[in-house]
Design a protein around this motif. Structure first.
Motif, PDB file in Angstrom:
ATOM      1  N   THR A 270       0.894  -1.346   0.047  1.00 45.91           N
ATOM      2  CA  THR A 270       0.068  -0.011  -0.090  1.00 45.91           C
ATOM      3  C   THR A 270       0.854   1.432  -0.060  1.00 45.91           C
ATOM      4  O   THR A 270       0.333   2.366  -0.391  1.00 45.91           O
ATOM      5  CB  THR A 270      -0.744   0.210   1.132  1.00 45.91           C
ATOM      6  OG1 THR A 270      -0.098   0.014   2.412  1.00 45.91           O
ATOM      7  CG2 THR A 270      -1.974  -1.198   1.198  1.00 45.91           C
ATOM      8  N   CYS A 271       2.015   1.326   0.213  1.00 44.22           N
ATOM      9  CA  CYS A 271       2.861   2.372   0.588  1.00 44.22           C
ATOM     10  C   CYS A 271       3.796   2.692  -0.504  1.00 44.22           C
ATOM     11  O   CYS A 271       4.348   3.991  -0.912  1.00 44.22           O
ATOM     12  CB  CYS A 271       3.638   2.314   1.882  1.00 44.22           C
ATOM     13  SG  CYS A 271       5.237   1.457   1.726  1.00 44.22           S
ATOM     14  N   GLY A 272       4.115   2.042  -1.422  1.00 43.07           N
ATOM     15  CA  GLY A 272       5.223   2.009  -2.638  1.00 43.07           C
ATOM     16  C   GLY A 272       6.346   2.348  -2.228  1.00 43.07           C
ATOM     17  O   GLY A 272       7.459   2.476  -3.245  1.00 43.07           O
ATOM     18  N   THR A 273       6.850   2.109  -0.944  1.00 43.53           N
ATOM     19  CA  THR A 273       8.475   2.294  -0.638  1.00 43.53           C
ATOM     20  C   THR A 273       9.290   1.447  -1.246  1.00 43.53           C
ATOM     21  O   THR A 273      10.433   1.581  -1.694  1.00 43.53           O
ATOM     22  CB  THR A 273       8.495   1.977   0.990  1.00 43.53           C
ATOM     23  OG1 THR A 273       7.627   2.772   1.606  1.00 43.53           O
ATOM     24  CG2 THR A 273       9.994   2.498   1.203  1.00 43.53           C
ATOM     25  N   CYS A 274       8.753  -0.107  -1.513  1.00 40.89           N
ATOM     26  CA  CYS A 274       9.745  -1.138  -2.024  1.00 40.89           C
ATOM     27  C   CYS A 274       9.700  -1.179  -3.725  1.00 40.89           C
ATOM     28  O   CYS A 274      10.021  -2.162  -4.299  1.00 40.89           O
ATOM     29  CB  CYS A 274       9.409  -2.277  -1.344  1.00 40.89           C
ATOM     30  SG  CYS A 274       7.675  -2.985  -1.628  1.00 40.89           S
ATOM     31  N   GLU A 275       9.162  -0.312  -4.209  1.00 37.91           N
ATOM     32  CA  GLU A 275       8.911  -0.148  -5.719  1.00 37.91           C
ATOM     33  C   GLU A 275      10.227  -0.530  -6.385  1.00 37.91           C
ATOM     34  O   GLU A 275      11.178   0.506  -6.081  1.00 37.91           O
ATOM     35  CB  GLU A 275       8.112   1.104  -6.154  1.00 37.91           C
ATOM     36  CG  GLU A 275       7.889   0.925  -7.861  1.00 37.91           C
ATOM     37  CD  GLU A 275       6.830   1.966  -8.265  1.00 37.91           C
ATOM     38  OE1 GLU A 275       6.518   2.093  -9.225  1.00 37.91           O
ATOM     39  OE2 GLU A 275       6.553   3.128  -7.300  1.00 37.91           O
ATOM     40  N   THR A 276      10.161  -1.259  -7.230  1.00 37.40           N
ATOM     41  CA  THR A 276      11.388  -1.714  -7.657  1.00 37.40           C
ATOM     42  C   THR A 276      11.320  -1.928  -9.480  1.00 37.40           C
ATOM     43  O   THR A 276      10.143  -2.589  -9.911  1.00 37.40           O
ATOM     44  CB  THR A 276      11.984  -3.066  -7.391  1.00 37.40           C
ATOM     45  OG1 THR A 276      12.022  -3.001  -5.819  1.00 37.40           O
ATOM     46  CG2 THR A 276      13.314  -3.691  -7.924  1.00 37.40           C
ATOM     47  N   PRO A 277      12.130  -1.522 -10.307  1.00 35.56           N
ATOM     48  CA  PRO A 277      12.150  -1.642 -11.626  1.00 35.56           C
ATOM     49  C   PRO A 277      12.411  -3.051 -12.024  1.00 35.56           C
ATOM     50  O   PRO A 277      13.292  -3.809 -11.565  1.00 35.56           O
ATOM     51  CB  PRO A 277      13.322  -0.684 -12.365  1.00 35.56           C
ATOM     52  CG  PRO A 277      13.615   0.246 -11.035  1.00 35.56           C
ATOM     53  CD  PRO A 277      13.373  -0.528  -9.777  1.00 35.56           C
ATOM     54  N   VAL A 278      11.699  -3.389 -13.165  1.00 31.52           N
ATOM     55  CA  VAL A 278      11.621  -4.913 -13.314  1.00 31.52           C
ATOM     56  C   VAL A 278      12.551  -4.721 -14.977  1.00 31.52           C
ATOM     57  O   VAL A 278      11.751  -3.827 -15.860  1.00 31.52           O
ATOM     58  CB  VAL A 278      10.202  -5.462 -13.702  1.00 31.52           C
ATOM     59  CG1 VAL A 278      10.412  -6.965 -14.416  1.00 31.52           C
ATOM     60  CG2 VAL A 278       9.779  -5.437 -12.507  1.00 31.52           C
ATOM     61  N   LEU A 279      13.285  -5.463 -15.123  1.00 29.33           N
ATOM     62  CA  LEU A 279      14.194  -5.100 -16.384  1.00 29.33           C
ATOM     63  C   LEU A 279      13.805  -6.434 -17.437  1.00 29.33           C
ATOM     64  O   LEU A 279      13.791  -6.410 -18.584  1.00 29.33           O
ATOM     65  CB  LEU A 279      15.860  -5.456 -15.978  1.00 29.33           C
ATOM     66  CG  LEU A 279      16.348  -4.437 -14.995  1.00 29.33           C
ATOM     67  CD1 LEU A 279      17.908  -4.537 -14.773  1.00 29.33           C
ATOM     68  CD2 LEU A 279      15.810  -2.820 -15.557  1.00 29.33           C
ATOM     69  N   ALA A 280      13.314  -7.707 -16.607  1.00 33.58           N
ATOM     70  CA  ALA A 280      13.176  -8.800 -17.637  1.00 33.58           C
ATOM     71  C   ALA A 280      11.889  -9.725 -16.748  1.00 33.58           C
ATOM     72  O   ALA A 280      12.084  -9.629 -15.572  1.00 33.58           O
ATOM     73  CB  ALA A 280      14.089  -9.825 -18.176  1.00 33.58           C
ATOM     74  N   GLY A 281      11.149 -10.386 -17.364  1.00 33.81           N
ATOM     75  CA  GLY A 281      10.057 -11.208 -16.947  1.00 33.81           C
ATOM     76  C   GLY A 281       8.717 -10.303 -16.670  1.00 33.81           C
ATOM     77  O   GLY A 281       8.646  -9.241 -16.976  1.00 33.81           O
ATOM     78  N   VAL A 282       7.745 -11.296 -16.330  1.00 35.86           N
ATOM     79  CA  VAL A 282       6.076 -10.528 -16.308  1.00 35.86           C
ATOM     80  C   VAL A 282       5.828 -10.722 -14.611  1.00 35.86           C
ATOM     81  O   VAL A 282       5.561 -11.515 -14.223  1.00 35.86           O
ATOM     82  CB  VAL A 282       5.269 -11.330 -17.110  1.00 35.86           C
ATOM     83  CG1 VAL A 282       4.034 -10.564 -16.725  1.00 35.86           C
ATOM     84  CG2 VAL A 282       5.773 -11.311 -18.460  1.00 35.86           C
ATOM     85  N   PRO A 283       5.811  -9.566 -14.107  1.00 32.37           N
ATOM     86  CA  PRO A 283       5.499  -9.393 -12.710  1.00 32.37           C
ATOM     87  C   PRO A 283       3.969  -9.953 -12.465  1.00 32.37           C
ATOM     88  O   PRO A 283       3.111  -9.851 -13.475  1.00 32.37           O
ATOM     89  CB  PRO A 283       5.484  -8.265 -12.097  1.00 32.37           C
ATOM     90  CG  PRO A 283       6.346  -7.184 -13.320  1.00 32.37           C
ATOM     91  CD  PRO A 283       5.988  -7.898 -14.583  1.00 32.37           C
ATOM     92  N   GLU A 284       3.671 -10.533 -11.586  1.00 27.64           N
ATOM     93  CA  GLU A 284       2.044 -10.939 -11.050  1.00 27.64           C
ATOM     94  C   GLU A 284       1.916  -9.912 -10.001  1.00 27.64           C
ATOM     95  O   GLU A 284       2.433  -9.824  -8.713  1.00 27.64           O
ATOM     96  CB  GLU A 284       1.951 -12.283 -10.402  1.00 27.64           C
ATOM     97  CG  GLU A 284       0.560 -12.563  -9.849  1.00 27.64           C
ATOM     98  CD  GLU A 284       0.553 -13.921  -9.394  1.00 27.64           C
ATOM     99  OE1 GLU A 284      -0.130 -14.010  -8.108  1.00 27.64           O
ATOM    100  OE2 GLU A 284       0.881 -14.760 -10.010  1.00 27.64           O
ATOM    101  N   HIS A 285       1.198  -8.693 -10.063  1.00 28.58           N
ATOM    102  CA  HIS A 285       0.732  -7.679  -9.212  1.00 28.58           C
ATOM    103  C   HIS A 285      -0.088  -7.935  -8.272  1.00 28.58           C
ATOM    104  O   HIS A 285      -1.184  -8.641  -8.617  1.00 28.58           O
ATOM    105  CB  HIS A 285       0.637  -6.275 -10.216  1.00 28.58           C
ATOM    106  CG  HIS A 285       1.631  -6.005 -11.205  1.00 28.58           C
ATOM    107  ND1 HIS A 285       2.661  -5.322 -10.562  1.00 28.58           N
ATOM    108  CD2 HIS A 285       1.612  -5.897 -12.424  1.00 28.58           C
ATOM    109  CE1 HIS A 285       3.473  -5.131 -11.819  1.00 28.58           C
ATOM    110  NE2 HIS A 285       2.777  -5.256 -12.834  1.00 28.58           N
ATOM    111  N   ARG A 286       0.260  -7.576  -7.050  1.00 25.82           N
ATOM    112  CA  ARG A 286      -0.559  -8.123  -5.816  1.00 25.82           C
ATOM    113  C   ARG A 286      -0.762  -6.699  -5.024  1.00 25.82           C
ATOM    114  O   ARG A 286      -1.281  -6.787  -4.012  1.00 25.82           O
ATOM    115  CB  ARG A 286      -0.192  -9.305  -5.215  1.00 25.82           C
ATOM    116  CG  ARG A 286      -0.287 -10.506  -5.782  1.00 25.82           C
ATOM    117  CD  ARG A 286       0.239 -11.712  -4.979  1.00 25.82           C
ATOM    118  NE  ARG A 286       0.524 -12.746  -5.716  1.00 25.82           N
ATOM    119  CZ  ARG A 286       0.712 -14.069  -5.410  1.00 25.82           C
ATOM    120  NH1 ARG A 286       1.187 -14.340  -4.024  1.00 25.82           N
ATOM    121  NH2 ARG A 286       0.755 -15.087  -5.994  1.00 25.82           N
ATOM    122  N   ASP A 287      -0.254  -5.684  -5.632  1.00 27.96           N
ATOM    123  CA  ASP A 287      -0.180  -4.409  -4.706  1.00 27.96           C
ATOM    124  C   ASP A 287      -1.615  -3.771  -4.612  1.00 27.96           C
ATOM    125  O   ASP A 287      -2.637  -4.036  -5.633  1.00 27.96           O
ATOM    126  CB  ASP A 287       0.953  -3.472  -5.176  1.00 27.96           C
ATOM    127  CG  ASP A 287       0.541  -3.045  -6.153  1.00 27.96           C
ATOM    128  OD1 ASP A 287       0.064  -1.892  -6.744  1.00 27.96           O
ATOM    129  OD2 ASP A 287       0.828  -3.697  -7.728  1.00 27.96           O
TER     130      ASP A 287
END
Length: 317
Positions: A270-287
């Motif tokens: 919920t806060c966004g502090t750990c937001e990290t750029p993804v260089l390869a692969g497909v995230p499964e977003h749960r935020d």
């Protein structure tokens, strides 16, 4: 100085004002009286309230005032303890460690706005209203709460802006008429903050609206349906290391266990502090932060809760 240059900065509680039933506003200053970092409407800070007790609170003051930060905190007797720490411990003269500000709820320039606030959700909306008014935009604020006594800043907003502010204490008027408020067509932006039932109801009524019309901020994470979870390989591009993240372990926890320092706070997306750029692969977003458009791009993720749709992810860590 930016508070993010170090993990936390120690600020002094210079004032504490009761602005509604169970709601206090803290005024936070640097001990040396120096300027604080700038911020924009919608920003929040993290308060470190104890061991493993970090909570996010929206800034509700004037962004032009660099001498102080103001946060409004509502006491939640059945909450997880953060608000209770604020109400019991943070009296004038006390100190608190603060991180930020950060903004995941930016006010996008527009000619017309509809602001919808529920309860303590007025805190990020209040400076947005001031900014929209100063910019000469056409705007309206609809503000609901359990009763007038519980609605922080309500009287001041009404006095300052007149009929542009509509107050709906539930014990007097019932629930907000969202069907009437959100009837199409939409020719502006909608900003909503408040309890989860309000946000869900607003989102349901805006599903067919153009992308980017609705902006929301949540206090609690969106519920994620349980599903099968498999191990994923995570490559850390900066270090060249590859970690195997087993089921039941977050990517953030695995990265930290490997000795890599990552700023984090809520650990629930919920806060966004750990937001990290993804260089390869497909995230499964749960935020509970990224928009559908941002999720589709897939170039960033909240590693405290999100996982991967592909067997391997490469992150900029």
């Amino acid at each position: 100085m930016s508070l993010d240059e170090s993990p936390c900065a120690e600020l002094v509680v210079a004032g504490r004002d009761q602005v509604a039933t169970n709601v206090v506003v803290l005024t936070l200053l640097r001990p040396d009286g120096g300027d604080l970092p700038g911020w924009t409407p919608g920003a929040h800070v993290d308060l470190e309230l104890g061991a493993d007790l970090v909570r996010q609170y929206s800034l509700c003051g004037d962004p032009a005032d660099r001498t102080a930060l103001h946060v409004a905190v509502q006491l939640e007797p059945d909450g997880r303890g953060g608000s209770r720490q604020v109400h019991e411990r943070l009296k004038p003269g006390a100190t608190v460690r603060v991180r930020g500000p950060r903004n995941n709820f930016e006010l996008v320039p527009a000619q017309r706005y509809l602001f919808i606030a529920g309860g303590i959700g007025i805190t990020p909306i209040r400076p947005m209203v001031a900014a929209a008014d100063a910019a000469g935009a056409d705007w309206r604020l609809v503000y609901g709460g359990r009763s007038r006594a519980t609605m922080a800043f309500a009287a001041g907003l009404r006095e300052k802006y007149g009929d542009r502010v509509s107050l709906y204490p539930q014990d007097e008027t019932g629930l907000l008429d969202l069907d009437g408020l959100l009837a199409p067509p939409c020719d502006g932006l909608v900003y909503c903050c408040g309890p989860e039932p309000l946000i869900d109801a607003v989102q349901q009524r805006c599903r067919a609206w153009p992308p980017g019309t609705l902006h929301v901020e949540r206090f609690t994470p969106v519920a994620i349906a349980d599903g099968d979870e498999t191990a994923v390989e995570v490559e850390l591009a900066r270090t060249g290391r590859t970690l195997t993240v087993p089921p039941g372990t977050s990517i953030l926890a695995a990265v930290e266990a490997a000795g890599v320092q990552v700023l984090s706070s809520c650990r629930e997306g919920t806060c966004g502090t750990c937001e990290t750029p993804v260089l390869a692969g497909v995230p499964e977003h749960r935020d509970s932060l990224l928009t559908e458009e941002e999720r589709a791009v897939g170039d960033t993720m909240m590693i405290c809760v999100s996982r991967s749709r592909t067997p391997r992810l490469t992150l900029e860590l």
